[in-house]
Design a protein around this motif. Structure first.
Motif, PDB file in Angstrom:
ATOM      1  N   GLY A   1       0.812  -1.213   0.000  1.00  0.00           N
ATOM      2  CA  GLY A   1       0.000   0.000   0.000  1.00  0.00           C
ATOM      3  C   GLY A   1       0.844   1.260   0.000  1.00  0.00           C
ATOM      4  O   GLY A   1       0.532   2.229  -0.709  1.00  0.00           O
ATOM      5  N   MET A   2       1.915   1.268   0.786  1.00  0.00           N
ATOM      6  CA  MET A   2       2.802   2.432   0.824  1.00  0.00           C
ATOM      7  C   MET A   2       3.457   2.663  -0.531  1.00  0.00           C
ATOM      8  O   MET A   2       3.559   3.809  -0.995  1.00  0.00           O
ATOM      9  N   LEU A   3       3.892   1.594  -1.174  1.00  0.00           N
ATOM     10  CA  LEU A   3       4.500   1.722  -2.504  1.00  0.00           C
ATOM     11  C   LEU A   3       3.469   2.207  -3.527  1.00  0.00           C
ATOM     12  O   LEU A   3       3.802   2.997  -4.422  1.00  0.00           O
ATOM     13  N   THR A   4       2.230   1.745  -3.375  1.00  0.00           N
ATOM     14  CA  THR A   4       1.162   2.189  -4.275  1.00  0.00           C
ATOM     15  C   THR A   4       0.932   3.688  -4.145  1.00  0.00           C
ATOM     16  O   THR A   4       0.795   4.402  -5.149  1.00  0.00           O
ATOM     17  N   GLU A   5       0.884   4.177  -2.903  1.00  0.00           N
ATOM     18  CA  GLU A   5       0.675   5.610  -2.699  1.00  0.00           C
ATOM     19  C   GLU A   5       1.858   6.414  -3.202  1.00  0.00           C
ATOM     20  O   GLU A   5       1.678   7.448  -3.862  1.00  0.00           O
ATOM     21  N   ARG A   6       3.062   5.934  -2.935  1.00  0.00           N
ATOM     22  CA  ARG A   6       4.264   6.703  -3.277  1.00  0.00           C
ATOM     23  C   ARG A   6       4.482   6.788  -4.780  1.00  0.00           C
ATOM     24  O   ARG A   6       4.800   7.884  -5.302  1.00  0.00           O
ATOM     25  N   TYR A   7       4.312   5.676  -5.484  1.00  0.00           N
ATOM     26  CA  TYR A   7       4.715   5.663  -6.886  1.00  0.00           C
ATOM     27  C   TYR A   7       3.543   5.704  -7.865  1.00  0.00           C
ATOM     28  O   TYR A   7       3.775   5.870  -9.070  1.00  0.00           O
ATOM     29  N   LEU A   8       2.318   5.574  -7.384  1.00  0.00           N
ATOM     30  CA  LEU A   8       1.163   5.623  -8.284  1.00  0.00           C
ATOM     31  C   LEU A   8       0.213   6.758  -7.928  1.00  0.00           C
ATOM     32  O   LEU A   8       0.030   7.704  -8.704  1.00  0.00           O
ATOM     33  N   LEU A   9      -0.399   6.684  -6.754  1.00  0.00           N
ATOM     34  CA  LEU A   9      -1.426   7.660  -6.392  1.00  0.00           C
ATOM     35  C   LEU A   9      -0.875   9.073  -6.256  1.00  0.00           C
ATOM     36  O   LEU A   9      -1.549  10.042  -6.613  1.00  0.00           O
ATOM     37  N   ARG A  10       0.325   9.205  -5.746  1.00  0.00           N
ATOM     38  CA  ARG A  10       0.900  10.546  -5.565  1.00  0.00           C
ATOM     39  C   ARG A  10       1.080  11.251  -6.907  1.00  0.00           C
ATOM     40  O   ARG A  10       1.015  12.484  -6.981  1.00  0.00           O
TER      41      ARG A  10
ATOM     42  N   PRO B   1      -2.485  21.071   6.516  1.00  0.00           N
ATOM     43  CA  PRO B   1      -1.208  20.508   6.061  1.00  0.00           C
ATOM     44  C   PRO B   1      -0.084  21.529   5.969  1.00  0.00           C
ATOM     45  O   PRO B   1       1.070  21.209   6.257  1.00  0.00           O
ATOM     46  N   GLU B   2      -0.404  22.780   5.581  1.00  0.00           N
ATOM     47  CA  GLU B   2       0.651  23.790   5.455  1.00  0.00           C
ATOM     48  C   GLU B   2       1.271  24.104   6.814  1.00  0.00           C
ATOM     49  O   GLU B   2       2.501  24.203   6.946  1.00  0.00           O
ATOM     50  N   ILE B   3       0.420  24.251   7.831  1.00  0.00           N
ATOM     51  CA  ILE B   3       0.935  24.557   9.172  1.00  0.00           C
ATOM     52  C   ILE B   3       1.699  23.358   9.722  1.00  0.00           C
ATOM     53  O   ILE B   3       2.773  23.516  10.335  1.00  0.00           O
ATOM     54  N   ALA B   4       1.179  22.156   9.512  1.00  0.00           N
ATOM     55  CA  ALA B   4       1.877  20.964   9.992  1.00  0.00           C
ATOM     56  C   ALA B   4       3.247  20.827   9.342  1.00  0.00           C
ATOM     57  O   ALA B   4       4.236  20.462   9.995  1.00  0.00           O
ATOM     58  N   GLU B   5       3.320  21.147   8.057  1.00  0.00           N
ATOM     59  CA  GLU B   5       4.602  21.073   7.357  1.00  0.00           C
ATOM     60  C   GLU B   5       5.551  22.160   7.853  1.00  0.00           C
ATOM     61  O   GLU B   5       6.755  21.933   7.975  1.00  0.00           O
ATOM     62  N   ALA B   6       4.987  23.329   8.186  1.00  0.00           N
ATOM     63  CA  ALA B   6       5.812  24.410   8.717  1.00  0.00           C
ATOM     64  C   ALA B   6       6.393  24.057  10.081  1.00  0.00           C
ATOM     65  O   ALA B   6       7.454  24.557  10.469  1.00  0.00           O
ATOM     66  N   LEU B   7       5.705  23.167  10.814  1.00  0.00           N
ATOM     67  CA  LEU B   7       6.191  22.728  12.121  1.00  0.00           C
ATOM     68  C   LEU B   7       7.210  21.598  12.020  1.00  0.00           C
ATOM     69  O   LEU B   7       7.675  21.084  13.036  1.00  0.00           O
ATOM     70  N   GLY B   8       7.548  21.217  10.790  1.00  0.00           N
ATOM     71  CA  GLY B   8       8.616  20.240  10.602  1.00  0.00           C
ATOM     72  C   GLY B   8       8.175  18.837  10.257  1.00  0.00           C
ATOM     73  O   GLY B   8       9.000  17.923  10.193  1.00  0.00           O
ATOM     74  N   HIS B   9       6.875  18.623  10.030  1.00  0.00           N
ATOM     75  CA  HIS B   9       6.389  17.287   9.707  1.00  0.00           C
ATOM     76  C   HIS B   9       6.381  17.077   8.196  1.00  0.00           C
ATOM     77  O   HIS B   9       5.981  17.963   7.440  1.00  0.00           O
ATOM     78  N   ASN B  10       6.838  15.916   7.786  1.00  0.00           N
ATOM     79  CA  ASN B  10       6.887  15.575   6.365  1.00  0.00           C
ATOM     80  C   ASN B  10       5.513  15.038   5.945  1.00  0.00           C
ATOM     81  O   ASN B  10       5.201  13.865   6.146  1.00  0.00           O
ATOM     82  N   ILE B  11       4.691  15.903   5.359  1.00  0.00           N
ATOM     83  CA  ILE B  11       3.312  15.549   5.046  1.00  0.00           C
ATOM     84  C   ILE B  11       3.221  14.406   4.041  1.00  0.00           C
ATOM     85  O   ILE B  11       2.413  13.483   4.226  1.00  0.00           O
ATOM     86  N   PRO B  12       4.005  14.395   2.957  1.00  0.00           N
ATOM     87  CA  PRO B  12       3.928  13.255   2.036  1.00  0.00           C
ATOM     88  C   PRO B  12       4.225  11.915   2.716  1.00  0.00           C
ATOM     89  O   PRO B  12       3.585  10.904   2.417  1.00  0.00           O
ATOM     90  N   VAL B  13       5.181  11.900   3.650  1.00  0.00           N
ATOM     91  CA  VAL B  13       5.492  10.662   4.364  1.00  0.00           C
ATOM     92  C   VAL B  13       4.330  10.268   5.275  1.00  0.00           C
ATOM     93  O   VAL B  13       3.982   9.085   5.399  1.00  0.00           O
ATOM     94  N   VAL B  14       3.704  11.257   5.920  1.00  0.00           N
ATOM     95  CA  VAL B  14       2.545  10.976   6.774  1.00  0.00           C
ATOM     96  C   VAL B  14       1.431  10.335   5.960  1.00  0.00           C
ATOM     97  O   VAL B  14       0.840   9.323   6.356  1.00  0.00           O
ATOM     98  N   PHE B  15       1.141  10.914   4.801  1.00  0.00           N
ATOM     99  CA  PHE B  15       0.079  10.374   3.950  1.00  0.00           C
ATOM    100  C   PHE B  15       0.431   8.965   3.459  1.00  0.00           C
ATOM    101  O   PHE B  15      -0.436   8.089   3.390  1.00  0.00           O
ATOM    102  N   MET B  16       1.692   8.756   3.119  1.00  0.00           N
ATOM    103  CA  MET B  16       2.114   7.432   2.666  1.00  0.00           C
ATOM    104  C   MET B  16       1.925   6.395   3.778  1.00  0.00           C
ATOM    105  O   MET B  16       1.453   5.276   3.524  1.00  0.00           O
ATOM    106  N   CYS B  17       2.255   6.763   4.998  1.00  0.00           N
ATOM    107  CA  CYS B  17       2.097   5.851   6.127  1.00  0.00           C
ATOM    108  C   CYS B  17       0.624   5.593   6.432  1.00  0.00           C
ATOM    109  O   CYS B  17       0.237   4.476   6.785  1.00  0.00           O
ATOM    110  N   VAL B  18      -0.214   6.630   6.298  1.00  0.00           N
ATOM    111  CA  VAL B  18      -1.650   6.456   6.522  1.00  0.00           C
ATOM    112  C   VAL B  18      -2.228   5.494   5.499  1.00  0.00           C
ATOM    113  O   VAL B  18      -3.013   4.590   5.841  1.00  0.00           O
TER     114      VAL B  18
END
Length: 313
Positions: free
Chosen positions: A74-83, A175-192
């Motif tokens: 699922g993570m590979l699907t999100e990273r290389y296809l859905l994204r 997402p913009e504020i979370a990313e500004a606080l140092g969180h990698n949003i694409p990685v979070v979404f991939m893990c979800v």
């Protein structure tokens, strides 16, 4: 009374199985806004991987490892296809996941054939949990329900009581504020997305040993899972649980009811007329039990378009 108790137990267990599959889809849509048409295929992959691994690492090892492999897929699907298509909207995501579902089904048939495989419960788990009016109720059904309840509790605690849940909810809403606080949003979404796929894989690994594991199991359950998510409210975990139980109970009772409109009209002396007309008047409830989830969805959407526990726009 026996019909009432057995049908209630079967309905609750079937509803909890639906929740196990739909929980991941609810999580993915609630956090990412992606309607994953291939979600039921992850459920099927979990069953087949557990079946393939169980002769090597044992039944319990297969149940533990198969969801992890499905989650990685699922993570590979999100990273290389859905994204790659996310920016183009929901239509592209639906088409991509629909195509992925077809590919997974064909790959499964290529490796395991077109017929059900012999993925079965171990002998030491083949016993009755209790007896109802002389009817033994399988322990493994109770085990499936227990896993589903534990899944709901863990998910609810994780999302509402931990730092991980705070980060995930922040990534969803701001997402913009979370990313500004140092969180990698694409990685979070991939893990979800991977976690949602792993939950479906766990459902398949657990339930595949009791229900038939075959190449059509994704198609058989996939539409019902979407009905559950819509009835419960898109993105609502509690709503999915409630909708799953309702659909499970209604379906379980409907299967065992052999009444028709002709029987009801017979109470007022119109039974013979109704039977002479035939058609819908003589159609038994059990023969249309498969339409019950869709009728419930229609009713709920007419009253609450956002679903039972969905947020109104």
């Amino acid at each position: 009374m026996e019909f009432l108790i057995i049908s209630t137990l079967n309905g609750v267990i079937y509803g909890l199985l639906l929740f196990m599959v739909s929980a991941g889809l609810t999580l993915i849509f609630g956090m990412m806004g992606i309607l994953n048409f291939a979600h039921a295929s992850f459920y099927m992959l979990g069953a087949y991987l557990a079946y393939a691994l169980s002769p090597i690492i044992g039944f319990w090892g297969g149940i533990l490892v198969a969801p992890l492999l499905v989650g990685l897929f699922g993570m590979l699907t999100e990273r290389y296809l859905l994204r790659q298509v996310h920016a183009h909207g929901h239509a592209h995501e639906l088409l991509l996941t629909f195509g992925l579902a077809l590919i997974i089904a064909e790959v499964v048939k290529l490796f395991f054939g077109d017929f059900p495989v012999a993925y079965q419960i171990p002998d030491d788990l083949r016993f009755a949990a209790f007896s109802v009016f002389g009817t033994d109720y399988p322990f493994y059904r109770v085990f499936i329900g227990t896993v589903a309840v534990a899944m709901f509790v863990v998910l609810w605690l994780l999302l509402s009581r931990t730092r991980v849940g705070i980060v995930v909810r922040a990534a969803e809403r701001l997402p913009e504020i979370a990313e500004a606080l140092g969180h990698n949003i694409p990685v979070v979404f991939m893990c979800v997305f991977g976690a949602g796929a792993a939950l479906a894989g766990l459902a398949g690994a657990v339930a595949g040993a009791f229900y038939p594991t075959n190449p059509n199991m994704a198609a058989e359950l996939g539409v019902i899972v979407f009905v559950v998510v819509v009835v419960g409210g898109l993105g609502s975990l509690k709503g999915s649980l409630l909708a799953s139980l309702l659909i499970g109970l209604f379906s379980s009772f409907a299967v065992g009811i052999d009444l028709s409109l002709a029987n009801l009209l017979g109470l007022v002396g119109l039974g013979d007329w109704a039977r002479s007309v035939g058609g819908l008047l003589t159609t038994e409830v059990s023969s249309i039990s498969g339409t019950i989830p869709f009728a419930l969805m229609l009713l709920v959407l007419l009253v609450r378009p956002a679903g039972l526990m969905g947020e109104r726009n």
